[in-house]
Design a protein around this motif. Structure first.
Motif, mmCIF file in Angstrom:
data_model
loop_
_atom_site.group_PDB
_atom_site.id
_atom_site.type_symbol
_atom_site.label_atom_id
_atom_site.label_comp_id
_atom_site.label_asym_id
_atom_site.label_seq_id
_atom_site.Cartn_x
_atom_site.Cartn_y
_atom_site.Cartn_z
ATOM 1 N N ASP A 145 -14.517 -44.077 68.699
ATOM 2 C CA ASP A 145 -15.740 -45.454 67.603
ATOM 3 C C ASP A 145 -15.469 -44.531 66.541
ATOM 4 N N MET A 146 -15.484 -43.550 66.079
ATOM 5 C CA MET A 146 -14.889 -42.914 64.736
ATOM 6 C C MET A 146 -14.015 -42.827 64.235
ATOM 7 N N PRO A 147 -12.939 -43.798 64.086
ATOM 8 C CA PRO A 147 -11.544 -44.125 63.872
ATOM 9 C C PRO A 147 -11.123 -43.848 62.898
ATOM 10 N N TYR A 148 -12.355 -43.166 61.825
ATOM 11 C CA TYR A 148 -11.818 -43.373 59.817
ATOM 12 C C TYR A 148 -11.511 -41.132 59.729
ATOM 13 N N ASN A 149 -11.230 -41.159 59.055
ATOM 14 C CA ASN A 149 -11.203 -39.472 58.550
ATOM 15 C C ASN A 149 -10.519 -39.308 56.936
ATOM 16 N N ASP A 150 -12.077 -38.731 56.625
ATOM 17 C CA ASP A 150 -11.581 -37.735 54.380
ATOM 18 C C ASP A 150 -10.911 -37.611 54.854
ATOM 19 N N LEU A 192 -14.908 -47.861 57.529
ATOM 20 C CA LEU A 192 -13.652 -47.411 56.160
ATOM 21 C C LEU A 192 -15.052 -47.261 54.230
ATOM 22 N N GLU A 193 -16.729 -47.761 55.119
ATOM 23 C CA GLU A 193 -17.260 -48.566 53.813
ATOM 24 C C GLU A 193 -17.828 -46.568 53.830
ATOM 25 N N SER A 194 -18.347 -45.734 54.776
ATOM 26 C CA SER A 194 -18.690 -45.071 55.439
ATOM 27 C C SER A 194 -18.649 -43.887 54.818
ATOM 28 N N CYS A 195 -16.977 -43.785 55.343
ATOM 29 C CA CYS A 195 -16.071 -42.697 54.529
ATOM 30 C C CYS A 195 -15.756 -42.472 53.254
ATOM 31 N N ARG A 196 -15.376 -43.967 52.742
ATOM 32 C CA ARG A 196 -15.407 -44.211 51.230
ATOM 33 C C ARG A 196 -16.209 -43.450 50.626
ATOM 34 N N SER A 197 -17.271 -43.083 50.960
ATOM 35 C CA SER A 197 -18.918 -42.787 50.371
ATOM 36 C C SER A 197 -18.877 -41.303 50.157
ATOM 37 N N THR A 198 -18.125 -40.568 50.813
ATOM 38 C CA THR A 198 -17.536 -39.289 50.790
ATOM 39 C C THR A 198 -16.669 -38.903 49.146
ATOM 40 N N GLY A 199 -16.322 -39.886 48.693
ATOM 41 C CA GLY A 199 -15.702 -40.154 47.434
ATOM 42 C C GLY A 199 -14.091 -39.019 47.605
ATOM 43 N N HIS A 200 -13.956 -38.603 48.667
ATOM 44 C CA HIS A 200 -12.296 -38.827 49.410
ATOM 45 C C HIS A 200 -11.803 -39.878 49.876
ATOM 46 N N ALA A 201 -10.572 -39.627 49.424
ATOM 47 C CA ALA A 201 -9.438 -40.899 50.418
ATOM 48 C C ALA A 201 -9.254 -41.379 51.986
#
Length: 88
Positions: free
Chosen positions: A58-63, A72-81
């Motif tokens: 349920d959390m398929p994105y990694n920073d 993806l939006e919450s992952c991008r909010s970290t500022g990392h790729a």
């Protein structure tokens, strides 16, 4: 006649040696590149190659720093790729 046989012996032996070394190298590269299963825990089945970690489905994105994200939006909010992880 004996001198002719001896003059061919060294090139044949060197060619055979190079062929055997090449064959050993090709076999080791082929066997060494087999895919291995990274994520063995059923709760974390998603493989994230850039961070070399597993995430829950349920959390398929990694920073790229080991944190898993649901969108993806919450992952991008970290500022990392960010990377989309795939089921292993």
């Amino acid at each position: 006649m004996k001198a002719k046989i001896i003059s061919y012996f060294l090139p044949v032996v060197m060619g055979l040696s190079l062929s055997i070394i090449t064959l050993i190298g090709l076999v080791s590269v082929t066997l060494g590149s087999c895919d291995t299963e990274h994520c063995t825990d059923k709760d974390y089945p998603m493989w994230c190659s850039s961070a070399e970690t597993c995430c829950p489905s349920d959390m398929p994105y990694n920073d790229g720093h080991g944190s898993c994200w649901g969108t993806l939006e919450s992952c991008r909010s970290t500022g990392h790729a960010c990377e989309h992880c795939w089921e292993d």
